[in-house]
Design a protein around this motif. Structure first.
Motif, PDB file in Angstrom:
ATOM      1  N   ASP A   1       0.920  -0.198  -6.918  1.00 27.50           N
ATOM      2  CA  ASP A   1       0.252  -1.300  -6.216  1.00 27.50           C
ATOM      3  C   ASP A   1      -1.089  -0.848  -5.637  1.00 27.50           C
ATOM      4  OD1 ASP A   1       2.349  -3.016  -6.754  1.00 27.50           O
ATOM      5  OD2 ASP A   1       2.690  -3.551  -4.661  1.00 27.50           O
ATOM      6  N   ARG A   2      -1.097   0.344  -5.083  1.00 31.03           N
ATOM      7  CA  ARG A   2      -2.335   0.863  -4.480  1.00 31.03           C
ATOM      8  C   ARG A   2      -3.419   1.024  -5.545  1.00 31.03           C
ATOM      9  NH1 ARG A   2      -2.181   6.013  -0.536  1.00 31.03           N
ATOM     10  NH2 ARG A   2      -0.255   4.949  -0.022  1.00 31.03           N
TER      11      ARG A   2
ATOM     12  N   THR B   1      -4.863   6.926   7.280  1.00 29.33           N
ATOM     13  CA  THR B   1      -5.526   7.661   6.192  1.00 29.33           C
ATOM     14  C   THR B   1      -5.094   7.095   4.841  1.00 29.33           C
ATOM     15  OG1 THR B   1      -3.823   9.375   6.158  1.00 29.33           O
ATOM     16  CG2 THR B   1      -5.766   9.789   7.526  1.00 29.33           C
ATOM     17  N   GLU B   2      -3.950   6.405   4.813  1.00 34.61           N
ATOM     18  CA  GLU B   2      -3.502   5.759   3.580  1.00 34.61           C
ATOM     19  C   GLU B   2      -4.431   4.594   3.219  1.00 34.61           C
ATOM     20  OE1 GLU B   2      -0.986   6.923   1.720  1.00 34.61           O
ATOM     21  OE2 GLU B   2      -0.571   8.488   3.186  1.00 34.61           O
ATOM     22  N   ILE B   3      -4.954   3.909   4.219  1.00 32.55           N
ATOM     23  CA  ILE B   3      -5.931   2.838   3.974  1.00 32.55           C
ATOM     24  C   ILE B   3      -7.224   3.448   3.445  1.00 32.55           C
ATOM     25  CG2 ILE B   3      -7.250   0.953   5.022  1.00 32.55           C
ATOM     26  CD1 ILE B   3      -4.178   0.531   4.921  1.00 32.55           C
TER      27      ILE B   3
ATOM     28  N   SER C   1       0.387  -5.380   2.047  1.00 34.86           N
ATOM     29  CA  SER C   1       1.510  -5.105   2.933  1.00 34.86           C
ATOM     30  C   SER C   1       1.272  -3.727   3.532  1.00 34.86           C
ATOM     31  CB  SER C   1       2.818  -5.125   2.137  1.00 34.86           C
ATOM     32  OG  SER C   1       3.880  -4.693   2.943  1.00 34.86           O
ATOM     33  N   ILE C   2       1.058  -3.686   4.851  1.00 36.66           N
ATOM     34  CA  ILE C   2       0.742  -2.440   5.547  1.00 36.66           C
ATOM     35  C   ILE C   2       1.694  -2.306   6.733  1.00 36.66           C
ATOM     36  CG2 ILE C   2      -1.018  -1.107   6.756  1.00 36.66           C
ATOM     37  CD1 ILE C   2      -3.136  -2.907   5.407  1.00 36.66           C
TER      38      ILE C   2
ATOM     39  N   VAL D   1       0.805  -1.225   0.000  1.00 37.65           N
ATOM     40  CA  VAL D   1       0.000   0.000   0.000  1.00 37.65           C
ATOM     41  C   VAL D   1       0.836   1.273   0.000  1.00 37.65           C
ATOM     42  CG1 VAL D   1      -2.031  -1.064   1.042  1.00 37.65           C
ATOM     43  CG2 VAL D   1      -0.350   0.037   2.501  1.00 37.65           C
ATOM     44  N   THR D   2       2.144   1.156   0.222  1.00 37.39           N
ATOM     45  CA  THR D   2       2.995   2.346   0.164  1.00 37.39           C
ATOM     46  C   THR D   2       3.476   2.621  -1.260  1.00 37.39           C
ATOM     47  OG1 THR D   2       5.048   1.145   0.662  1.00 37.39           O
ATOM     48  CG2 THR D   2       3.772   1.999   2.537  1.00 37.39           C
TER      49      THR D   2
END
Length: 90
Positions: A14-15, A40-42, A32-33, A9-10
């Protein structure tokens, strides 16, 4: 096209790819978190699915995260350090 087993997710690409699968109703892949990631990225990941409303419940973090959108509800369960399986529950 099938999803890969895991998405970071970084990573911007991929996101975007993971959000596309979620928007199509595909789940079962892992994210992968990092545990120090701002949640807030989620929220951003699930907004990219086209959802107008996204609520992240991190009360059980880092064991699991619940995400509710105007389209569906998801549970991200920890399967190993920093890796979470995405499961659509509604």
């Amino acid at each position: 096209m099938e999803p890969r087993p895991i998405y970071d997710v970084t990573d911007e690409r991929d996101r975007e790819e993971a959000a596309g699968f979620l928007a199509d109703g595909v789940d079962g892949f892992a994210l992968s978190i990092p545990e120090d990631l701002d949640l807030t990225e989620i929220e951003d990941l699930f907004r990219r699915t086209g959802a107008a409303r996204v609520t992240v419940d991190a009360a059980s973090w880092p064991r699991e995260i619940s995400v509710e959108t105007d389209r569906a509800r998801y549970v991200l369960r920890k399967i190993e350090e920093g890796v979470y399986r995405v499961e659509r529950v509604t």
